[in-house]
Design a protein around this motif. Structure first.
Motif, PDB file in Angstrom:
ATOM      1  N   LEU A 123       0.830  -1.203   0.000  1.00 49.33           N
ATOM      2  CA  LEU A 123       0.000   0.000   0.000  1.00 49.33           C
ATOM      3  C   LEU A 123       0.869   1.259   0.000  1.00 49.33           C
ATOM      4  CD1 LEU A 123      -2.906  -0.907   2.456  1.00 49.33           C
ATOM      5  CD2 LEU A 123      -3.062  -0.531   0.001  1.00 49.33           C
ATOM      6  N   ARG A 124       1.907   1.264   0.819  1.00 49.25           N
ATOM      7  CA  ARG A 124       2.815   2.434   0.858  1.00 49.25           C
ATOM      8  C   ARG A 124       3.459   2.667  -0.494  1.00 49.25           C
ATOM      9  NH1 ARG A 124       3.575   1.152   6.342  1.00 49.25           N
ATOM     10  NH2 ARG A 124       5.116  -0.444   5.953  1.00 49.25           N
ATOM     11  N   ASN A 125       3.871   1.584  -1.163  1.00 52.84           N
ATOM     12  CA  ASN A 125       4.482   1.723  -2.493  1.00 52.84           C
ATOM     13  C   ASN A 125       3.496   2.312  -3.495  1.00 52.84           C
ATOM     14  OD1 ASN A 125       7.026   0.792  -1.790  1.00 52.84           O
ATOM     15  ND2 ASN A 125       6.537  -1.333  -2.281  1.00 52.84           N
ATOM     16  N   GLU A 126       2.260   1.849  -3.442  1.00 57.82           N
ATOM     17  CA  GLU A 126       1.250   2.375  -4.371  1.00 57.82           C
ATOM     18  C   GLU A 126       0.957   3.841  -4.088  1.00 57.82           C
ATOM     19  OE1 GLU A 126       0.199   1.086  -7.182  1.00 57.82           O
ATOM     20  OE2 GLU A 126       1.504  -0.592  -6.693  1.00 57.82           O
ATOM     21  N   VAL A 127       0.929   4.199  -2.800  1.00 56.65           N
ATOM     22  CA  VAL A 127       0.713   5.602  -2.440  1.00 56.65           C
ATOM     23  C   VAL A 127       1.853   6.453  -3.003  1.00 56.65           C
ATOM     24  CG1 VAL A 127       0.665   7.239  -0.501  1.00 56.65           C
ATOM     25  CG2 VAL A 127      -0.707   5.152  -0.401  1.00 56.65           C
ATOM     26  N   LYS A 128       3.085   5.977  -2.851  1.00 53.11           N
ATOM     27  CA  LYS A 128       4.251   6.713  -3.383  1.00 53.11           C
ATOM     28  C   LYS A 128       4.161   6.847  -4.902  1.00 53.11           C
ATOM     29  CE  LYS A 128       7.630   5.365   0.105  1.00 53.11           C
ATOM     30  NZ  LYS A 128       8.838   4.562   0.353  1.00 53.11           N
ATOM     31  N   ASN A 129       3.850   5.755  -5.574  1.00 52.25           N
ATOM     32  CA  ASN A 129       3.761   5.778  -7.041  1.00 52.25           C
ATOM     33  C   ASN A 129       2.698   6.762  -7.520  1.00 52.25           C
ATOM     34  OD1 ASN A 129       5.732   3.797  -7.182  1.00 52.25           O
ATOM     35  ND2 ASN A 129       4.276   2.128  -7.442  1.00 52.25           N
ATOM     36  N   LEU A 130       1.547   6.705  -6.857  1.00 48.82           N
ATOM     37  CA  LEU A 130       0.448   7.573  -7.260  1.00 48.82           C
ATOM     38  C   LEU A 130       0.765   9.040  -6.954  1.00 48.82           C
ATOM     39  CD1 LEU A 130      -2.097   6.946  -8.711  1.00 48.82           C
ATOM     40  CD2 LEU A 130      -3.283   6.750  -6.548  1.00 48.82           C
ATOM     41  N   LYS A 131       1.408   9.276  -5.835  1.00 46.60           N
ATOM     42  CA  LYS A 131       1.795  10.645  -5.478  1.00 46.60           C
ATOM     43  C   LYS A 131       2.784  11.199  -6.503  1.00 46.60           C
ATOM     44  CE  LYS A 131       3.492  13.426  -1.651  1.00 46.60           C
ATOM     45  NZ  LYS A 131       3.931  13.440  -0.266  1.00 46.60           N
ATOM     46  N   LYS A 132       3.721  10.379  -6.916  1.00 49.65           N
ATOM     47  CA  LYS A 132       4.704  10.799  -7.920  1.00 49.65           C
ATOM     48  C   LYS A 132       4.003  11.121  -9.248  1.00 49.65           C
ATOM     49  CE  LYS A 132       8.833   9.167 -10.315  1.00 49.65           C
ATOM     50  NZ  LYS A 132       9.674   8.024 -10.596  1.00 49.65           N
ATOM     51  N   LEU A 133       3.066  10.281  -9.641  1.00 50.47           N
ATOM     52  CA  LEU A 133       2.319  10.511 -10.874  1.00 50.47           C
ATOM     53  C   LEU A 133       1.484  11.783 -10.771  1.00 50.47           C
ATOM     54  CD1 LEU A 133       1.481   9.559 -13.687  1.00 50.47           C
ATOM     55  CD2 LEU A 133      -0.292   8.173 -12.609  1.00 50.47           C
ATOM     56  N   TRP A 134       0.842  11.986  -9.624  1.00 53.03           N
ATOM     57  CA  TRP A 134       0.029  13.177  -9.412  1.00 53.03           C
ATOM     58  C   TRP A 134       0.890  14.438  -9.538  1.00 53.03           C
ATOM     59  CZ3 TRP A 134      -4.433  15.045  -9.944  1.00 53.03           C
ATOM     60  CH2 TRP A 134      -4.916  16.116  -9.212  1.00 53.03           C
ATOM     61  N   GLN A 135       2.111  14.393  -8.998  1.00 46.72           N
ATOM     62  CA  GLN A 135       3.015  15.536  -9.102  1.00 46.72           C
ATOM     63  C   GLN A 135       3.416  15.782 -10.560  1.00 46.72           C
ATOM     64  OE1 GLN A 135       6.025  14.263  -6.342  1.00 46.72           O
ATOM     65  NE2 GLN A 135       5.028  15.243  -4.601  1.00 46.72           N
ATOM     66  N   GLU A 136       3.624  14.718 -11.303  1.00 54.28           N
ATOM     67  CA  GLU A 136       3.934  14.838 -12.728  1.00 54.28           C
ATOM     68  C   GLU A 136       2.786  15.511 -13.478  1.00 54.28           C
ATOM     69  OE1 GLU A 136       5.632  11.691 -15.712  1.00 54.28           O
ATOM     70  OE2 GLU A 136       5.674  10.818 -13.696  1.00 54.28           O
ATOM     71  N   VAL A 137       1.581  15.085 -13.166  1.00 55.30           N
ATOM     72  CA  VAL A 137       0.391  15.648 -13.811  1.00 55.30           C
ATOM     73  C   VAL A 137       0.273  17.131 -13.459  1.00 55.30           C
ATOM     74  CG1 VAL A 137      -2.146  15.614 -13.812  1.00 55.30           C
ATOM     75  CG2 VAL A 137      -0.872  13.469 -13.983  1.00 55.30           C
ATOM     76  N   ARG A 138       0.472  17.465 -12.205  1.00 53.28           N
ATOM     77  CA  ARG A 138       0.370  18.871 -11.771  1.00 53.28           C
ATOM     78  C   ARG A 138       1.396  19.744 -12.487  1.00 53.28           C
ATOM     79  NH1 ARG A 138      -2.757  20.045  -6.903  1.00 53.28           N
ATOM     80  NH2 ARG A 138      -1.888  22.074  -7.357  1.00 53.28           N
ATOM     81  N   ARG A 139       2.629  19.248 -12.611  1.00 55.97           N
ATOM     82  CA  ARG A 139       3.660  20.029 -13.317  1.00 55.97           C
ATOM     83  C   ARG A 139       3.259  20.272 -14.764  1.00 55.97           C
ATOM     84  NH1 ARG A 139       7.205  16.948 -10.182  1.00 55.97           N
ATOM     85  NH2 ARG A 139       7.524  15.444 -11.849  1.00 55.97           N
ATOM     86  N   LEU A 140       2.755  19.215 -15.424  1.00 56.44           N
ATOM     87  CA  LEU A 140       2.331  19.355 -16.814  1.00 56.44           C
ATOM     88  C   LEU A 140       1.162  20.332 -16.920  1.00 56.44           C
ATOM     89  CD1 LEU A 140       2.609  18.496 -19.783  1.00 56.44           C
ATOM     90  CD2 LEU A 140       0.956  16.689 -19.309  1.00 56.44           C
ATOM     91  N   GLN A 141       0.206  20.227 -16.006  1.00 50.87           N
ATOM     92  CA  GLN A 141      -0.929  21.145 -16.017  1.00 50.87           C
ATOM     93  C   GLN A 141      -0.460  22.592 -15.891  1.00 50.87           C
ATOM     94  OE1 GLN A 141      -3.203  19.564 -12.725  1.00 50.87           O
ATOM     95  NE2 GLN A 141      -4.848  18.979 -14.098  1.00 50.87           N
ATOM     96  N   GLN A 142       0.433  22.834 -14.958  1.00 52.23           N
ATOM     97  CA  GLN A 142       0.924  24.196 -14.746  1.00 52.23           C
ATOM     98  C   GLN A 142       1.639  24.717 -15.982  1.00 52.23           C
ATOM     99  OE1 GLN A 142       3.234  23.621 -11.200  1.00 52.23           O
ATOM    100  NE2 GLN A 142       1.470  23.822  -9.849  1.00 52.23           N
ATOM    101  N   ARG A 143       2.438  23.868 -16.617  1.00 57.50           N
ATOM    102  CA  ARG A 143       3.161  24.296 -17.804  1.00 57.50           C
ATOM    103  C   ARG A 143       2.207  24.589 -18.959  1.00 57.50           C
ATOM    104  NH1 ARG A 143       4.612  22.699 -22.261  1.00 57.50           N
ATOM    105  NH2 ARG A 143       4.191  20.500 -22.053  1.00 57.50           N
ATOM    106  N   ILE A 144       1.238  23.722 -19.152  1.00 57.21           N
ATOM    107  CA  ILE A 144       0.284  23.909 -20.256  1.00 57.21           C
ATOM    108  C   ILE A 144      -0.572  25.151 -20.015  1.00 57.21           C
ATOM    109  CG2 ILE A 144      -1.783  22.945 -21.350  1.00 57.21           C
ATOM    110  CD1 ILE A 144      -0.425  20.205 -21.219  1.00 57.21           C
ATOM    111  N   VAL A 145      -1.044  25.340 -18.795  1.00 61.21           N
ATOM    112  CA  VAL A 145      -1.836  26.526 -18.495  1.00 61.21           C
ATOM    113  C   VAL A 145      -0.986  27.791 -18.707  1.00 61.21           C
ATOM    114  CG1 VAL A 145      -3.005  27.791 -16.638  1.00 61.21           C
ATOM    115  CG2 VAL A 145      -3.482  25.377 -16.985  1.00 61.21           C
ATOM    116  N   ALA A 146       0.278  27.753 -18.309  1.00 62.44           N
ATOM    117  CA  ALA A 146       1.166  28.902 -18.541  1.00 62.44           C
ATOM    118  C   ALA A 146       1.322  29.153 -20.045  1.00 62.44           C
ATOM    119  CB  ALA A 146       2.525  28.659 -17.896  1.00 62.44           C
ATOM    120  N   ASP A 147       1.465  28.076 -20.820  1.00 67.73           N
ATOM    121  CA  ASP A 147       1.560  28.224 -22.281  1.00 67.73           C
ATOM    122  C   ASP A 147       0.282  28.824 -22.854  1.00 67.73           C
ATOM    123  OD1 ASP A 147       4.088  27.159 -22.252  1.00 67.73           O
ATOM    124  OD2 ASP A 147       3.517  25.197 -23.065  1.00 67.73           O
TER     125      ASP A 147
END
Length: 202
Positions: A123-147
């Protein structure tokens, strides 16, 4: 156009509702986890609480996957509907979103595959994986919105230049007809000053 605006408003409401549910579930899960930690005995009640925490974490992971998915869908719609991004920028953004959607689909499969006998470590590993993916998505969202914002500002600057050229042409026409254009020239000068300030602020 009105239909698209209404759909966008509905999507925003749904996302806001999903985020609210997500926060409530997270808070409930944190409280449940705190109760389970206090419970140090190996009684049936303690075991039940710990099992309930595991089920809650799994449900939370599933909700997180759904929230990320909704977020990616909205982002994709914004890029697709954008009138300010050129085709190359749109294609680049959409391909990056597609990559994240593939990662999310793989993560969703792993979360769904978690069984009743899942360990805390898994469960901890899945939480870490999902958190990492969520951060990736947020970075992409911020970059696209800035563009999107940057492209929109560039588009507005171009439009202002067109208005300026049009105003100059009208002033010349009126001047050729012998009309007093002094006030119009002052307006044009003021417009040009404001436009120059806008360009400096960019």
């Amino acid at each position: 156009k009105e239909k698209m605006k209404e759909e966008r408003r509905e999507n925003k409401k749904e996302l806001k509702s999903e985020r609210g549910k997500y926060r409530e579930e997270k808070l409930r899960l944190l409280n449940l986890h705190a109760e389970a930690r206090k419970c140090a005995k190996d009684t049936d009640a303690c075991k039940n609480k710990k099992e309930e925490v595991k089920k809650g974490v799994k449900a939370h992971l599933e909700n997180t996957v759904d929230l990320i998915d909704s977020s990616l869908i909205r982002l994709k719609e914004r890029v697709t509907d954008s009138k300010v991004l050129n085709d190359a920028d749109k294609q680049s953004a959409l391909s990056q979103i597609d990559e994240l959607e593939k990662k999310l689909a793989a993560e969703k499969e792993r979360v769904t595959a978690l069984g009743e006998d899942v360990t805390n470590e898994e469960l901890r590993n899945e939480v870490k994986n999902l958190k990492k993916l969520w951060q990736e998505v947020r970075r992409l969202q911020q970059r696209i919105v800035a563009d999107l914002i940057s492209s929109q500002l560039d588009h507005l600057a171009d439009k202002h230049k067109e208005y300026e050229n049009s105003l100059e042409a009208r002033i010349r026409e009126l001047q050729a007809k012998g009309v007093d254009v002094t006030s119009l020239e002052r307006l044009l000068e003021q417009f040009q000053d404001e436009q120059a300030q806008l360009e400096r602020d960019q």
